[in-house]
Design a protein around this motif. Sequence first.
Motif, PDB file in Angstrom:
ATOM      1  N   CYS A 152      20.687 -25.310  -1.883  1.00  0.00           N
ATOM      2  CA  CYS A 152      20.150 -25.910  -3.109  1.00  0.00           C
ATOM      3  C   CYS A 152      19.038 -25.001  -3.611  1.00  0.00           C
ATOM      4  CB  CYS A 152      19.604 -27.308  -2.840  1.00  0.00           C
ATOM      5  SG  CYS A 152      20.887 -28.523  -2.502  1.00  0.00           S
ATOM      6  N   LYS A 153      18.989 -24.852  -4.945  1.00  0.00           N
ATOM      7  CA  LYS A 153      18.051 -23.901  -5.532  1.00  0.00           C
ATOM      8  C   LYS A 153      17.567 -24.414  -6.884  1.00  0.00           C
ATOM      9  CE  LYS A 153      17.843 -18.928  -6.379  1.00  0.00           C
ATOM     10  NZ  LYS A 153      18.590 -17.673  -6.327  1.00  0.00           N
ATOM     11  N   LEU A 154      16.328 -24.039  -7.222  1.00  0.00           N
ATOM     12  CA  LEU A 154      15.763 -24.330  -8.527  1.00  0.00           C
ATOM     13  C   LEU A 154      14.515 -23.494  -8.743  1.00  0.00           C
ATOM     14  CD1 LEU A 154      13.002 -26.041  -7.891  1.00  0.00           C
ATOM     15  CD2 LEU A 154      14.507 -27.983  -7.956  1.00  0.00           C
ATOM     16  N   SER A 155      14.002 -23.556  -9.936  1.00  0.00           N
ATOM     17  CA  SER A 155      12.698 -23.010 -10.259  1.00  0.00           C
ATOM     18  C   SER A 155      11.835 -24.216 -10.576  1.00  0.00           C
ATOM     19  CB  SER A 155      12.796 -22.059 -11.455  1.00  0.00           C
ATOM     20  OG  SER A 155      11.532 -21.530 -11.754  1.00  0.00           O
ATOM     21  N   GLY A 156      10.877 -24.532  -9.684  1.00  0.00           N
ATOM     22  CA  GLY A 156      10.131 -25.762  -9.874  1.00  0.00           C
ATOM     23  C   GLY A 156       8.870 -25.826  -9.056  1.00  0.00           C
ATOM     24  N   GLN A 157       8.334 -27.050  -8.961  1.00  0.00           N
ATOM     25  CA  GLN A 157       7.036 -27.271  -8.342  1.00  0.00           C
ATOM     26  C   GLN A 157       7.109 -27.944  -6.978  1.00  0.00           C
ATOM     27  OE1 GLN A 157       6.044 -29.158 -12.135  1.00  0.00           O
ATOM     28  NE2 GLN A 157       4.050 -28.156 -11.945  1.00  0.00           N
ATOM     29  N   THR A 158       8.301 -28.249  -6.532  1.00  0.00           N
ATOM     30  CA  THR A 158       8.448 -28.859  -5.211  1.00  0.00           C
ATOM     31  C   THR A 158       9.755 -28.392  -4.589  1.00  0.00           C
ATOM     32  OG1 THR A 158       8.308 -30.945  -3.977  1.00  0.00           O
ATOM     33  CG2 THR A 158       9.527 -30.993  -6.056  1.00  0.00           C
ATOM     34  N   GLY A 159       9.827 -28.474  -3.263  1.00  0.00           N
ATOM     35  CA  GLY A 159      10.950 -27.922  -2.522  1.00  0.00           C
ATOM     36  C   GLY A 159      12.237 -28.719  -2.631  1.00  0.00           C
ATOM     37  N   VAL A 160      13.295 -28.123  -2.115  1.00  0.00           N
ATOM     38  CA  VAL A 160      14.635 -28.705  -2.218  1.00  0.00           C
ATOM     39  C   VAL A 160      15.274 -28.980  -0.850  1.00  0.00           C
ATOM     40  CG1 VAL A 160      15.133 -27.799  -4.519  1.00  0.00           C
ATOM     41  CG2 VAL A 160      15.641 -26.399  -2.527  1.00  0.00           C
ATOM     42  N   GLU A 161      14.435 -29.100   0.179  1.00  0.00           N
ATOM     43  CA  GLU A 161      14.979 -29.364   1.512  1.00  0.00           C
ATOM     44  C   GLU A 161      15.723 -30.694   1.569  1.00  0.00           C
ATOM     45  OE1 GLU A 161      11.071 -27.069   2.241  1.00  0.00           O
ATOM     46  OE2 GLU A 161      11.796 -28.606   0.854  1.00  0.00           O
ATOM     47  N   MET A 162      15.171 -31.721   0.951  1.00  0.00           N
ATOM     48  CA  MET A 162      15.819 -33.034   1.000  1.00  0.00           C
ATOM     49  C   MET A 162      17.148 -33.018   0.268  1.00  0.00           C
ATOM     50  SD  MET A 162      13.906 -34.583   3.008  1.00  0.00           S
ATOM     51  CE  MET A 162      14.928 -36.031   3.010  1.00  0.00           C
ATOM     52  N   GLU A 163      17.224 -32.269  -0.818  1.00  0.00           N
ATOM     53  CA  GLU A 163      18.485 -32.165  -1.561  1.00  0.00           C
ATOM     54  C   GLU A 163      19.535 -31.442  -0.723  1.00  0.00           C
ATOM     55  OE1 GLU A 163      15.408 -33.372  -4.235  1.00  0.00           O
ATOM     56  OE2 GLU A 163      15.444 -31.780  -2.743  1.00  0.00           O
ATOM     57  N   ALA A 164      19.139 -30.391  -0.016  1.00  0.00           N
ATOM     58  CA  ALA A 164      20.084 -29.662   0.838  1.00  0.00           C
ATOM     59  C   ALA A 164      20.573 -30.546   1.983  1.00  0.00           C
ATOM     60  CB  ALA A 164      19.439 -28.380   1.369  1.00  0.00           C
ATOM     61  N   LEU A 165      19.658 -31.288   2.597  1.00  0.00           N
ATOM     62  CA  LEU A 165      20.043 -32.204   3.678  1.00  0.00           C
ATOM     63  C   LEU A 165      20.948 -33.324   3.163  1.00  0.00           C
ATOM     64  CD1 LEU A 165      16.615 -32.466   5.504  1.00  0.00           C
ATOM     65  CD2 LEU A 165      18.740 -31.580   6.518  1.00  0.00           C
ATOM     66  N   THR A 166      20.649 -33.826   1.976  1.00  0.00           N
ATOM     67  CA  THR A 166      21.474 -34.887   1.391  1.00  0.00           C
ATOM     68  C   THR A 166      22.867 -34.368   1.075  1.00  0.00           C
ATOM     69  OG1 THR A 166      19.519 -35.989   0.506  1.00  0.00           O
ATOM     70  CG2 THR A 166      21.637 -36.579  -0.483  1.00  0.00           C
ATOM     71  N   ALA A 167      22.960 -33.160   0.535  1.00  0.00           N
ATOM     72  CA  ALA A 167      24.268 -32.571   0.226  1.00  0.00           C
ATOM     73  C   ALA A 167      25.127 -32.485   1.486  1.00  0.00           C
ATOM     74  CB  ALA A 167      24.091 -31.191  -0.402  1.00  0.00           C
ATOM     75  N   LYS A 200      14.080 -22.243   4.259  1.00  0.00           N
ATOM     76  CA  LYS A 200      13.638 -22.569   2.908  1.00  0.00           C
ATOM     77  C   LYS A 200      12.796 -21.421   2.380  1.00  0.00           C
ATOM     78  CE  LYS A 200       9.150 -23.942   2.598  1.00  0.00           C
ATOM     79  NZ  LYS A 200       8.407 -23.579   1.427  1.00  0.00           N
ATOM     80  N   ILE A 201      12.803 -21.284   1.063  1.00  0.00           N
ATOM     81  CA  ILE A 201      12.072 -20.222   0.373  1.00  0.00           C
ATOM     82  C   ILE A 201      11.290 -20.867  -0.767  1.00  0.00           C
ATOM     83  CG2 ILE A 201      12.317 -18.147  -1.063  1.00  0.00           C
ATOM     84  CD1 ILE A 201      14.974 -17.635   0.428  1.00  0.00           C
ATOM     85  N   GLY A 202      10.066 -20.379  -0.981  1.00  0.00           N
ATOM     86  CA  GLY A 202       9.278 -20.792  -2.139  1.00  0.00           C
ATOM     87  C   GLY A 202       8.119 -21.690  -1.790  1.00  0.00           C
ATOM     88  N   GLY A 203       7.267 -21.907  -2.786  1.00  0.00           N
ATOM     89  CA  GLY A 203       6.110 -22.757  -2.607  1.00  0.00           C
ATOM     90  C   GLY A 203       4.995 -22.067  -1.851  1.00  0.00           C
ATOM     91  N   GLU A 204       3.985 -22.845  -1.480  1.00  0.00           N
ATOM     92  CA  GLU A 204       2.814 -22.305  -0.799  1.00  0.00           C
ATOM     93  C   GLU A 204       3.142 -21.695   0.550  1.00  0.00           C
ATOM     94  OE1 GLU A 204      -0.415 -25.076  -0.600  1.00  0.00           O
ATOM     95  OE2 GLU A 204      -0.163 -25.630  -2.712  1.00  0.00           O
ATOM     96  N   SER A 205       4.084 -22.276   1.258  1.00  0.00           N
ATOM     97  CA  SER A 205       4.412 -21.755   2.594  1.00  0.00           C
ATOM     98  C   SER A 205       5.392 -20.590   2.552  1.00  0.00           C
ATOM     99  CB  SER A 205       4.947 -22.875   3.484  1.00  0.00           C
ATOM    100  OG  SER A 205       6.105 -23.447   2.906  1.00  0.00           O
ATOM    101  N   LYS A 257       0.882 -27.774  -9.176  1.00  0.00           N
ATOM    102  CA  LYS A 257       1.508 -26.745  -8.344  1.00  0.00           C
ATOM    103  C   LYS A 257       2.159 -25.695  -9.236  1.00  0.00           C
ATOM    104  CE  LYS A 257       2.692 -28.849  -3.966  1.00  0.00           C
ATOM    105  NZ  LYS A 257       3.827 -29.063  -3.061  1.00  0.00           N
ATOM    106  N   ARG A 258       2.123 -24.466  -8.787  1.00  0.00           N
ATOM    107  CA  ARG A 258       2.746 -23.402  -9.573  1.00  0.00           C
ATOM    108  C   ARG A 258       4.261 -23.491  -9.448  1.00  0.00           C
ATOM    109  NH1 ARG A 258       4.694 -19.081  -6.828  1.00  0.00           N
ATOM    110  NH2 ARG A 258       4.097 -18.918  -4.652  1.00  0.00           N
ATOM    111  N   VAL A 259       4.925 -23.131 -10.503  1.00  0.00           N
ATOM    112  CA  VAL A 259       6.386 -23.086 -10.514  1.00  0.00           C
ATOM    113  C   VAL A 259       6.813 -21.842  -9.744  1.00  0.00           C
ATOM    114  CG1 VAL A 259       8.428 -22.804 -11.983  1.00  0.00           C
ATOM    115  CG2 VAL A 259       6.583 -24.342 -12.681  1.00  0.00           C
ATOM    116  N   SER A 260       7.755 -22.001  -8.836  1.00  0.00           N
ATOM    117  CA  SER A 260       8.318 -20.856  -8.118  1.00  0.00           C
ATOM    118  C   SER A 260       9.787 -21.127  -7.847  1.00  0.00           C
ATOM    119  CB  SER A 260       7.566 -20.587  -6.811  1.00  0.00           C
ATOM    120  OG  SER A 260       7.752 -21.633  -5.885  1.00  0.00           O
TER     121      SER A 260
END
Length: 159
Positions: free
Chosen positions: A101-116, A145-150, A19-22
């Motif tokens: 939650c934010k990063l530059s990476g290959q997968t989303g951060v929805e679970m991290e935001a929900l966990t926080a 959410k922002i980023g990734g293929e969607s 996956k591309r980094v975004s």
Amino acid sequence: MLTHINEQGQANMVDVTDKRVSIREAVAQGCITMLPDTLSAVINNQHKKGDVIATARIAGIQGAKKCADLIPLCHPLALTKVDLSFDIDEPNNQIIVSSLCKLSGQTGVEMEALTAVSIALLTLFDMCKAMDPMMEISAVKVLHKIGGESGFWTRDVRG
């Protein structure tokens, strides 16, 4: 095709290598409803346990960072930003907790935001349960959410 099941039907962590980094970002929210006296003690920093919101903020940040330890098959992520906000809704005796939650990476951060959000809400409950054991945690959800293929996704105003 199920992404978390391999050809043998076994649980499998998704391979995100190609996956591309975004830049990826997610915002989640939830609330806790409590008695007016409990909310007043929290707002006025008069709780016996100290600054309840500051403690919940730290717990939420730690929770986001530990998400992969809590959710099976969740990728460990190098988060670059975790932010929590606590909005007081006095007419409804609620504290609304939001996380970014934010990063530059290959997968989303929805679970991290929900966990926080979830860990911050649980911390509020834990610190206030002696005053108000009937508190209620509700409405935990991803707002956008922002980023990734969607790309960009936001919660429909209908719910």
